[in-house]
Design an enzyme around this catalytic site. Structure first.
Site, mmCIF file in Angstrom:
data_model
loop_
_atom_site.group_PDB
_atom_site.id
_atom_site.type_symbol
_atom_site.label_atom_id
_atom_site.label_comp_id
_atom_site.label_asym_id
_atom_site.label_seq_id
_atom_site.Cartn_x
_atom_site.Cartn_y
_atom_site.Cartn_z
ATOM 1 N N HIS A 131 -14.435 -4.104 -1.144
ATOM 2 C CA HIS A 131 -14.118 -3.146 -0.031
ATOM 3 C C HIS A 131 -12.864 -2.467 -0.448
ATOM 4 O O HIS A 131 -12.678 -1.119 -0.425
ATOM 5 C CB HIS A 131 -13.973 -3.975 1.159
ATOM 6 N N GLU A 198 -15.706 -9.577 8.658
ATOM 7 C CA GLU A 198 -14.727 -10.568 8.068
ATOM 8 C C GLU A 198 -15.034 -11.926 8.399
ATOM 9 O O GLU A 198 -15.954 -12.482 9.548
ATOM 10 C CB GLU A 198 -13.397 -10.437 8.791
ATOM 11 N N GLN A 237 -6.317 5.329 12.504
ATOM 12 C CA GLN A 237 -5.729 4.565 11.376
ATOM 13 C C GLN A 237 -5.361 5.651 10.423
ATOM 14 O O GLN A 237 -4.272 5.539 9.790
ATOM 15 C CB GLN A 237 -7.046 3.781 10.683
ATOM 16 N N TYR A 241 -1.229 5.227 9.504
ATOM 17 C CA TYR A 241 -1.058 3.907 8.818
ATOM 18 C C TYR A 241 0.074 3.957 7.773
ATOM 19 O O TYR A 241 0.482 2.981 7.320
ATOM 20 C CB TYR A 241 -2.237 3.735 7.987
ATOM 21 N N THR A 356 -12.144 -7.302 5.088
ATOM 22 C CA THR A 356 -13.815 -6.861 4.924
ATOM 23 C C THR A 356 -14.518 -7.222 3.755
ATOM 24 O O THR A 356 -13.729 -7.089 2.659
ATOM 25 C CB THR A 356 -13.813 -5.414 5.048
#
Ligand code: MN
Length: 428
Positions: A131, A198, A237, A241, A356
């Site tokens: 990921h 997850e 995000q 972020y 993830t």
């Protein structure tokens, strides 16, 4: 110590609860996960163990005095093992306790499941190297993994207040978005709502501040494992972020499965931990012989989608991807040792997200961000619908299953959540 295989894992064990002997059940007598449940007339959450399609009320079965799951989770590993053995013995075919235990059974269809414990703090890691590599490539094609990745178990502090038990419905989040080409952001419903597959780790035993947990002791502090969907708003995000990491893009809802599968139940499914050839070995504080031999957990994972059109048509949904917890770059014990190496204290009920968990192949990706290459290659579902990101009414279901030759396979139940329409931003 990592829990050992014992008589409770014997694949020949059968239960007088007939549904537990169905090879397809997630909850055979070898599993015995803990959860909190309520019947319609209950004032308080009760502690139960899933067995087939039933719940065993531990207090009514005279195995526990308490309704407090967090207290149970704080027990020493040997006490937990003794409780597991007592539950196993009472549920076995021809057990002398059958009549007492039978009075303590409730069908799962007649109870509501809550969060399995009071959640302490929530930390989300980033151990899915496939990921991290795929997402990194979207931003940095030549240099997808940052230089710290193979040395530091990367994580951020999340928020426990918006963690819910499955089945979970929540509103699509509002947030600031800066669409490409725009000159200023607007407040709007997220248009790039995603899920993240997850594994959640639940901490049972705390450590005092200033006293790091050593690798050899790390598993004594872990109570068990749940499935975790770390719903993520990719547009919020992307704008928020930098420089401090995810914030409102991640804390509007997180869903966990209601049954905690204990570290003891996972004993037959442990695997060696190793690094790919050419990768650095972990620093000594992240290494131990036990971790090298059995630190990883072989846990098969799946993501399913059911759109509202599918639901109306009686369509069970499509599987979007499969991966495995062994795809994680760091083990559960390494996350515990790293989190506390600076003296940070863990609390009873803390939740760690694995990050993830995508497999090495593109179709094994654990988020839509990866499966659709950042939203530019929509998926075609089996009924012809297209998805780049989630639509209102979409339900995402995570499932997990551990399998090992010579042992009974066990499952994790479902981690399900459904997206509801956003509030009207004009009303704010
Ligand atoms: Mn996450």
């Amino acid at each position: 110590m990592i829990a050992a295989v014992d008589e409770t894992h014997d694949p020949a064990l059968q239960s007088w609860v007939e549904s537990a002997n169905d090879p397809a059940t997630d909850f055979p007598i070898q599993n015995l996960p803990f959860g909190r449940f309520r019947r319609a007339d209950d004032m308080d959450w009760r502690i139960g163990v899933a067995i087939g399609d039933q719940v065993l009320d531990l207090r009514r079965a005279r195995l526990l005095e308490t309704y407090d799951m967090n207290r149970l989770m704080r027990l020493l590993p040997e006490v937990r093992q003794a409780l597991r053995l007592a539950i196993s013995q009472g549920l076995r075919r021809d057990s002398p306790q059958e009549s007492v235990f039978r009075d303590a059974l409730v069908p799962q269809s007649r109870v509501r499941m809550g969060l399995p414990c009071e959640i302490g703090d929530y930390t989300d890691f980033y151990t899915g190297i496939h990921h991290a590599t795929t997402v990194g490539k979207l931003f940095r094609p030549d240099n997808p993994l940052l230089p710290n990745y193979k040395w530091v178990p990367i994580g951020y502090h999340g928020r426990a207040s918006t963690i819910n038990a499955s089945p979970n419905t929540f509103k699509r989040p509002l947030g600031q978005r800066m669409p490409p080409g725009a000159t200023q952001p607007t407040l709007a419903p997220s248009a790039r709502l995603d899920y993240e597959l997850e594994v959640g780790l639940i901490i049972g035993r705390p450590n005092p501040q200033g006293e790091p947990i050593r690798m050899k002791d790390a598993e004594d502090h872990l109570f068990g494992v749940v499935l975790l969907n770390d719903w993520s708003a990719r547009d919020i995000q992307a704008w928020e972020y930098q420089p401090l990491g995810p914030f409102l893009s991640k804390n509007f809802a997180s869903t966990i499965s209601p049954w905690i599968v204990t570290m003891e139940a996972l004993a037959p499914f442990r695997r060696p931990f190793s690094r790919p050839e050419g990768d650095p070995q972990p620093l000594p504080y992240l290494d131990s012989p036990g971790n090298r031999e059995r630190g990883a957990i072989d846990m098969g994972l799946e993501v399913w989608i059911q759109t509202s059109a599918m639901r109306e048509a009686g369509h069970a949904g499509d599987r979007l991807s499969r991966s495995n917890f062994t795809d994680a770059y760091w083990t559960a014990a390494q996350l515990v040792a790293h989190h506390t190496v600076n003296g940070c204290s863990l609390s009873n009920g803390d939740l760690f997200g694995s990050g993830t968990l995508s497999g090495p192949m593109p179709e094994q990706a654990g988020s839509l961000l990866e499966l659709t290459h950042g939203g530019v290659q929509p998926l075609r579902l089996s009924n012809g619908e297209m998805r780049s990101f989630l639509h209102d009414g979409d339900a995402i279901v995570l499932r997990g299953r551990c399998e090992q030759g010579g042992f009974r396979s066990i499952g994790f139940g479902e981690c399900a959540g459904t997206v509801q329409p956003a509030l009207d931003p004009g009303n704010l």
